[in-house]
Scaffold this motif. Sequence first.
Motif, mmCIF file in Angstrom:
data_model
loop_
_atom_site.group_PDB
_atom_site.id
_atom_site.type_symbol
_atom_site.label_atom_id
_atom_site.label_comp_id
_atom_site.label_asym_id
_atom_site.label_seq_id
_atom_site.Cartn_x
_atom_site.Cartn_y
_atom_site.Cartn_z
ATOM 1 N N UNK A 17 0.834 -1.207 0.000
ATOM 2 C CA UNK A 17 0.000 0.000 0.000
ATOM 3 C C UNK A 17 0.873 1.263 0.000
ATOM 4 N N UNK A 18 1.931 1.255 0.790
ATOM 5 C CA UNK A 18 2.816 2.427 0.863
ATOM 6 C C UNK A 18 3.411 2.729 -0.525
ATOM 7 N N UNK A 19 3.926 1.693 -1.159
ATOM 8 C CA UNK A 19 4.570 1.854 -2.468
ATOM 9 C C UNK A 19 3.586 2.386 -3.509
ATOM 10 N N UNK A 20 2.448 1.736 -3.593
ATOM 11 C CA UNK A 20 1.546 2.047 -4.697
ATOM 12 C C UNK A 20 0.694 3.281 -4.452
ATOM 13 N N UNK A 21 0.394 3.550 -3.192
ATOM 14 C CA UNK A 21 -0.316 4.789 -2.891
ATOM 15 C C UNK A 21 0.614 5.982 -3.130
ATOM 16 N N UNK A 22 1.864 5.834 -2.734
ATOM 17 C CA UNK A 22 2.840 6.916 -2.968
ATOM 18 C C UNK A 22 2.968 7.178 -4.467
ATOM 19 N N UNK A 23 3.050 6.104 -5.248
ATOM 20 C CA UNK A 23 3.181 6.262 -6.702
ATOM 21 C C UNK A 23 1.922 6.888 -7.302
ATOM 22 N N UNK A 205 -17.889 4.153 8.836
ATOM 23 C CA UNK A 205 -17.599 4.928 7.618
ATOM 24 C C UNK A 205 -16.108 5.032 7.316
ATOM 25 N N UNK A 206 -15.289 4.687 8.314
ATOM 26 C CA UNK A 206 -13.840 4.769 8.098
ATOM 27 C C UNK A 206 -13.328 3.647 7.196
ATOM 28 N N UNK A 207 -14.142 2.625 6.983
ATOM 29 C CA UNK A 207 -13.707 1.565 6.063
ATOM 30 C C UNK A 207 -13.789 2.113 4.642
ATOM 31 N N UNK A 208 -12.652 2.083 3.944
ATOM 32 C CA UNK A 208 -12.642 2.589 2.571
ATOM 33 C C UNK A 208 -13.579 1.755 1.696
ATOM 34 N N UNK A 209 -14.301 2.420 0.790
ATOM 35 C CA UNK A 209 -15.113 1.691 -0.201
ATOM 36 C C UNK A 209 -14.203 0.868 -1.101
ATOM 37 N N UNK A 210 -13.062 1.425 -1.422
ATOM 38 C CA UNK A 210 -12.099 0.718 -2.260
ATOM 39 C C UNK A 210 -11.541 -0.477 -1.495
ATOM 40 N N UNK A 211 -11.532 -1.634 -2.125
ATOM 41 C CA UNK A 211 -10.832 -2.776 -1.536
ATOM 42 C C UNK A 211 -9.730 -3.184 -2.513
ATOM 43 N N UNK A 233 0.008 -1.408 -15.656
ATOM 44 C CA UNK A 233 -0.926 -0.284 -15.529
ATOM 45 C C UNK A 233 -2.395 -0.646 -15.774
ATOM 46 N N UNK A 234 -2.629 -1.766 -16.437
ATOM 47 C CA UNK A 234 -4.029 -2.131 -16.689
ATOM 48 C C UNK A 234 -4.558 -3.181 -15.722
ATOM 49 N N UNK A 235 -3.777 -3.508 -14.726
ATOM 50 C CA UNK A 235 -4.198 -4.568 -13.801
ATOM 51 C C UNK A 235 -5.217 -4.043 -12.786
ATOM 52 N N UNK A 236 -5.861 -4.983 -12.113
ATOM 53 C CA UNK A 236 -6.832 -4.604 -11.074
ATOM 54 C C UNK A 236 -6.135 -3.815 -9.968
ATOM 55 N N UNK A 237 -4.900 -4.211 -9.641
ATOM 56 C CA UNK A 237 -4.168 -3.531 -8.573
ATOM 57 C C UNK A 237 -3.931 -2.058 -8.891
ATOM 58 N N UNK A 238 -3.584 -1.769 -10.137
ATOM 59 C CA UNK A 238 -3.363 -0.378 -10.550
ATOM 60 C C UNK A 238 -4.668 0.406 -10.427
ATOM 61 N N UNK A 239 -5.723 -0.208 -10.909
ATOM 62 C CA UNK A 239 -7.031 0.451 -10.848
ATOM 63 C C UNK A 239 -7.432 0.724 -9.398
ATOM 64 N N UNK A 240 -7.243 -0.289 -8.541
ATOM 65 C CA UNK A 240 -7.716 -0.151 -7.162
ATOM 66 C C UNK A 240 -6.870 0.839 -6.351
ATOM 67 N N UNK A 241 -5.558 0.809 -6.536
ATOM 68 C CA UNK A 241 -4.744 1.780 -5.788
ATOM 69 C C UNK A 241 -4.967 3.204 -6.296
ATOM 70 N N UNK A 242 -5.279 3.325 -7.592
ATOM 71 C CA UNK A 242 -5.630 4.658 -8.102
ATOM 72 C C UNK A 242 -6.930 5.125 -7.444
ATOM 73 N N UNK A 243 -7.874 4.214 -7.389
ATOM 74 C CA UNK A 243 -9.172 4.530 -6.769
ATOM 75 C C UNK A 243 -8.993 4.906 -5.293
ATOM 76 N N UNK A 244 -8.110 4.202 -4.612
ATOM 77 C CA UNK A 244 -7.834 4.522 -3.211
ATOM 78 C C UNK A 244 -7.297 5.949 -3.088
ATOM 79 N N UNK A 245 -6.396 6.315 -3.996
ATOM 80 C CA UNK A 245 -5.830 7.668 -3.922
ATOM 81 C C UNK A 245 -6.937 8.710 -4.115
ATOM 82 N N UNK A 246 -7.880 8.429 -5.006
ATOM 83 C CA UNK A 246 -9.002 9.355 -5.216
ATOM 84 C C UNK A 246 -9.866 9.442 -3.958
ATOM 85 N N UNK A 247 -10.089 8.286 -3.347
ATOM 86 C CA UNK A 247 -10.932 8.271 -2.153
ATOM 87 C C UNK A 247 -10.259 9.045 -1.018
ATOM 88 N N UNK A 248 -8.949 8.909 -0.924
ATOM 89 C CA UNK A 248 -8.213 9.640 0.111
ATOM 90 C C UNK A 248 -8.288 11.149 -0.144
#
Length: 252
Positions: A17-23, A205-211, A233-248
């Motif tokens: 999470x640290x690596x991919x959220x930072x990226x 509500x503190x549980x992120x919608x993104x999993x 870049x097209x993997x589920x992981x890329x999509x989900x960590x991007x979504x997490x960054x938006x949610x944050x």
Amino acid sequence: MILAIANQKGGVGKTTTAINLAAALAAKGLKTLLVDLDPQANSSMTFIEIHDLERTVYDVMAEPDTGIKEVVRPVDGTENLFIAPSSIALAKIEAKLLGELDSYYRLKDSIKNIRNKYDYILIDTPPTLGIITVNALVASTHVLIPIQSSYFALEGTDDLLETIDKVKLRANPRLQILGALLTLYDKRTLLSRDVRKQVGKVFGKKLFDTVISKSVRLEESPAHRESIFSFAPRSSGAFEYYKLSEEILSRV
Ligand SMILES: Nc1ncnc2c1ncn2[C@@H]1O[C@H](COP(=O)(O)OP(=O)(O)O)[C@@H](O)[C@H]1O
Ligand SMILES: [Mg+2]
């Protein structure tokens, strides 16, 4: 925001999470510093060559005169992303700081002068609730708790929440839980859905919608020294960590 990524359980996805959220944040044009506080140095290894480093976060914490600025490196090929690398020496820091009056404040003091230079500072922590993790909680404005979707998902969460409360009591009253993040999720299993319900009960509500789903690509990318965004870049992981960054971004 200074965000500690913490859970004293190992293998729950803190480093991933640290690596991919930072990226993800850096890709959005936000100047981001990843501080690696785990002696295993997995986040550091993903982004830079750590063998020729003269100084690391260990020196910053061991010697209050060493500012963190002296160890921060840009990540080659990734604009806006910087890393304060760890080293195995950090494993000795607990013993070294024992009895020092400022032992819980070393990180906070060392980033005082640079915190305004970054939009986001993320801190990857080791799988313990010792002095290192407490340093991260004392220095942070927020904490993100990754929780593995497994049978014992919530085991140990009480201790973590108790530690957060203790830190808030005196050392850092403004510390907030940004959210809990379900990781290694397998939507096909009943267990995963069950864990989601349980974690929802504790975090509301503190549980992120993104999993973050279980994904071989996420597992492979650090070995290639890449974040998921350059590795797959097209993997589920890329999509989900991007979504997490938006949610944050929408939460702050
Ligand atoms: N979503 C995921 N899907 C598959 N493997 C994952 C995922 N997240 C983490 N992993 C793998 O699980 C292991 C532990 O993850 P890591 O992020 O290092 O956890 P921690 O830092 O909490 O110990 C690593 O091998 C990592 O590659
Ligand atoms: Mg880790």
